[in-house]
Design a protein around this motif. Structure first.
Motif, PDB file in Angstrom:
ATOM      1  N   ILE A 162       0.542  15.803   3.032  1.00  0.00           N
ATOM      2  CA  ILE A 162      -0.090  15.692   1.713  1.00  0.00           C
ATOM      3  C   ILE A 162      -1.456  16.381   1.759  1.00  0.00           C
ATOM      4  O   ILE A 162      -2.344  15.980   2.526  1.00  0.00           O
ATOM      5  CB  ILE A 162      -0.275  14.217   1.291  1.00  0.00           C
ATOM      6  N   PRO A 163      -1.662  17.436   0.969  1.00  0.00           N
ATOM      7  CA  PRO A 163      -2.998  18.070   0.902  1.00  0.00           C
ATOM      8  C   PRO A 163      -3.983  17.153   0.179  1.00  0.00           C
ATOM      9  O   PRO A 163      -3.692  16.623  -0.894  1.00  0.00           O
ATOM     10  CB  PRO A 163      -2.738  19.351   0.110  1.00  0.00           C
ATOM     11  N   ARG A 209       2.519   8.003  -5.958  1.00  0.00           N
ATOM     12  CA  ARG A 209       1.550   9.055  -6.310  1.00  0.00           C
ATOM     13  C   ARG A 209       1.828  10.379  -5.613  1.00  0.00           C
ATOM     14  O   ARG A 209       1.425  11.435  -6.130  1.00  0.00           O
ATOM     15  CB  ARG A 209       0.129   8.596  -5.958  1.00  0.00           C
ATOM     16  N   ILE A 210       2.478  10.339  -4.452  1.00  0.00           N
ATOM     17  CA  ILE A 210       2.666  11.576  -3.682  1.00  0.00           C
ATOM     18  C   ILE A 210       4.134  11.999  -3.620  1.00  0.00           C
ATOM     19  O   ILE A 210       4.514  12.805  -2.770  1.00  0.00           O
ATOM     20  CB  ILE A 210       2.093  11.425  -2.257  1.00  0.00           C
ATOM     21  N   THR A 265       9.313  12.047   0.619  1.00  0.00           N
ATOM     22  CA  THR A 265       9.557  10.597   0.711  1.00  0.00           C
ATOM     23  C   THR A 265       9.270  10.125   2.128  1.00  0.00           C
ATOM     24  O   THR A 265       9.739  10.727   3.095  1.00  0.00           O
ATOM     25  CB  THR A 265      11.022  10.272   0.347  1.00  0.00           C
ATOM     26  N   PHE A 266       8.499   9.076   2.233  1.00  0.00           N
ATOM     27  CA  PHE A 266       8.163   8.544   3.549  1.00  0.00           C
ATOM     28  C   PHE A 266       9.433   8.095   4.281  1.00  0.00           C
ATOM     29  O   PHE A 266      10.294   7.424   3.708  1.00  0.00           O
ATOM     30  CB  PHE A 266       7.205   7.360   3.431  1.00  0.00           C
ATOM     31  N   ASP A 267       9.523   8.438   5.552  1.00  0.00           N
ATOM     32  CA  ASP A 267      10.668   8.084   6.398  1.00  0.00           C
ATOM     33  C   ASP A 267      10.264   6.932   7.314  1.00  0.00           C
ATOM     34  O   ASP A 267       9.455   7.108   8.223  1.00  0.00           O
ATOM     35  CB  ASP A 267      11.099   9.305   7.211  1.00  0.00           C
ATOM     36  N   ARG A 293       0.831  -1.204   0.000  1.00  0.00           N
ATOM     37  CA  ARG A 293       0.000   0.000   0.000  1.00  0.00           C
ATOM     38  C   ARG A 293       0.869   1.260   0.000  1.00  0.00           C
ATOM     39  O   ARG A 293       0.673   2.175  -0.799  1.00  0.00           O
ATOM     40  CB  ARG A 293      -0.897   0.011   1.238  1.00  0.00           C
ATOM     41  N   LEU A 294       1.832   1.266   0.926  1.00  0.00           N
ATOM     42  CA  LEU A 294       2.688   2.448   1.032  1.00  0.00           C
ATOM     43  C   LEU A 294       3.485   2.682  -0.247  1.00  0.00           C
ATOM     44  O   LEU A 294       3.722   3.821  -0.652  1.00  0.00           O
ATOM     45  CB  LEU A 294       3.641   2.296   2.214  1.00  0.00           C
ATOM     46  N   SER A 295       3.954   1.609  -0.875  1.00  0.00           N
ATOM     47  CA  SER A 295       4.709   1.743  -2.114  1.00  0.00           C
ATOM     48  C   SER A 295       3.870   2.387  -3.211  1.00  0.00           C
ATOM     49  O   SER A 295       4.346   3.260  -3.948  1.00  0.00           O
ATOM     50  CB  SER A 295       5.210   0.367  -2.563  1.00  0.00           C
TER      51      SER A 295
END
Length: 532
Positions: free
Chosen positions: A466-467, A390-391, A396-398, A383-385
């Protein structure tokens, strides 16, 4: 009588000057005796006096059994009649002499050859010595401002162990050699050739086994003097220092800080996964080298041992522990790598240059966590990938601190937005009503009631904001919502509050992707407590 009396008169000051002259001559004669005694004491070396007093008294060339060592130094001699009178009460192992001028020490600091200060007992025919570099180091520690007293004197301390007997002269030679080492060692390599003799006793066998293991596998071992038959150094080193008495020898492989990139490939019946790690050499021997990711930011705590037996067949062993990964891609790769190992219990190693070794089996129960947990992690990371792709323009997610259960709703919200699918959830609402808010005429079964919110707000996840933009909210229990709404309007209240309202949210500004990764098939249970 008057003439007799007059004949006995002397010019004022003449008598005092004569006594001082005689005292000076006595001191001079004592110094000369001391220099002669020192020449006799160091008769095995070449000791010469200076014709004039230029600040140093003797120049000494060190010889070893008639052969020049190439070492030389200056003696500055201070002559006393009773050296025991200078022993420090607070430190009986130290002799202190207070008559060394600062300007002389400053002159000797950079002297080549080095200057050795000798305190000589003319009556005992013996003395103590100290090299100027050690004197300066001690003064800097004891009295940091001593250099500014250029016209004054300082107290110099001599170790009583620095004698002029055979042991003391050997120590003096080694001291001069140590001072001269940068010069005599320039462009040369120091070689050491020890010979060991291990006793045929239980203790000797233990030491011998440890010695062989250190040579073959790396690591460290200390051999005590009882097992050392002899030690030879490079000729140039022995020429300067003389023979060495060694109390022990420690043999160790030096860890390297240089990183080497290894690949680790797990092949299962369903898929193959490869991860790459930067590892440093921990130890190395004739038959085995060990590498580790310890003290690094690698996502695996891994240890790799490669063996090179006589038959030249390369083997290895591998163990690891998963740590929080820096980002989603690495975390997903590691999770799939662990799942592949669970399925096969085998792993290959890819050496720098692409050569593949293996496979090697891993010990049973080596891998944690279990497959069920890993499957849950894989589904969540899928899911996170998808969301990350897209965002990415927002960051970048930490994942360095893991993913906690409290962050799961936010992941679900973003996944719904990115895939264009409704997000069913439960929310608390509070609305402000307009003064002319109308009564809603609602018939059961008429369909859902919805409201529009723009902007809906921001999602905050794993250090990225993320808006979410424009959203439509449907109330899944529309009758309850209409009832609460109309009740507030009739009673003249200007707000409405709803707790635990079941809603379906559609994010209008996130169109489904026309290309790229498809939304993954997800496991029902994504995570069960804790963090990943």
């Amino acid at each position: 009588m008057e003439n007799l009396i007059m004949s006995q008169r002397r010019t004022p000051g003449t008598h005092t000057e004569s006594l001082a002259s005689r005292r000076l001559s006595a001191q001079k004669r004592q110094e000369q005796r001391s220099l002669g005694q020192i020449q006799d004491c160091f008769s095995d070396w070449n000791v010469n006096r200076f014709s004039e007093d230029l600040g140093e008294d003797l120049i000494v060339q060190i010889y070893d059994d008639g052969r020049s060592t190439g070492l030389s130094f200056y003696f500055q001699v201070k002559s006393v009649q009773d050296i025991e009178a200078y022993v420090l009460r607070r430190s009986p192992a130290t002799i202190s002499y207070r008559e060394i001028e600062v300007k002389d020490l400053l002159h000797w600091i950079d002297s080549t050859p080095p200057v050795i200060v000798m305190l000589w007992d003319v009556n005992r025919h013996t003395g103590v010595w100290q090299d100027v570099p050690s004197i300066v180091k001690a003064l800097d520690k004891r009295s940091p401002g001593w250099r500014r007293r250029k016209r004054g004197k300082v107290s110099v301390e001599f170790p009583r162990a620095h004698t002029t007997d055979e042991a003391g002269r050997s120590a003096l030679r080694k001291t001069v050699a140590h001072i001269a080492l940068p010069q005599i060692a320039a462009g040369r390599k120091l070689k050491l050739k020890p010979t060991f003799l291990f006793k045929n006793t239980p203790e000797g066998k233990v030491v011998a086994d440890a010695f062989r293991r250190a040579l073959d596998e790396g690591g460290a071992v200390t051999i005590d003097a009882e097992y050392i038959k002899s030690v030879r150094f490079s000729d140039w080193w022995e020429r300067a220092h003389g023979s060495a008495t060694v109390s022990s020898i420690t043999i160790s492989s030096v860890p390297s800080q240089e990183r080497v990139r290894f690949g680790f490939r797990a092949v299962s019946p369903t898929h193959t996964e490869t991860v790459y790690l930067e590892m440093r050499r921990l130890k190395a021997g004739r038959k085995q080298s060990t590498f580790t990711t310890a003290d690094s930011m690698q996502p695996l705590d891994a240890r790799l041992t490669i063996s090179f037996p006589k038959e030249r067949r390369v083997t290895f062993s591998f163990s690891f522990e998963i740590k929080p990964a820096p980002n989603v891609a690495v975390a997903l790769s590691l999770t799939r790598f662990a799942l592949a190992i669970h399925a096969t219990s085998e792993v290959f190693v890819i050496l720098p240059g692409g050569v593949q070794l293996g496979p090697v089996g891993l010990p049973a129960g080596n891998l944690e966590p279990d497959q069920i947990t890993l499957r849950s992690w894989e589904a969540l990371l899928q899911r996170l990938s998808f969301v990350q792709a897209r965002i990415s323009r927002f960051g970048t997610f930490d994942l360095s601190k893991g993913i906690h259960e409290r962050e799961l709703p936010e992941i679900g919200k973003l996944f719904s937005a990115c895939t264009g699918t409704p997000w069913d959830t439960v929310l608390d609402f509070e609305f402000d009503l307009a003064d002319d808010a109308p009564i809603i005429e609602y018939q059961p079964g008429a369909g859902p009631v919805s409201i529009e919110i723009d902007p809906f707000g921001d999602a905050h996840l794993l250090n990225v904001t993320i808006p979410l933009g424009h959203a439509t909210i449907e109330f899944l229990s529309s009758e309850s919502f209409v009832e609460s709404y109309n009740k507030s309007v009739r009673n003249g209240r200007r707000s409405i509050h709803l707790d635990d309202a079941a809603v379906r949210i559609c994010f209008r500004d996130w169109n489904p992707p026309r290309q790229g990764p498809e939304p993954p098939l997800l496991a029902e249970k994504l995570i069960s407590g804790g963090s990943i």
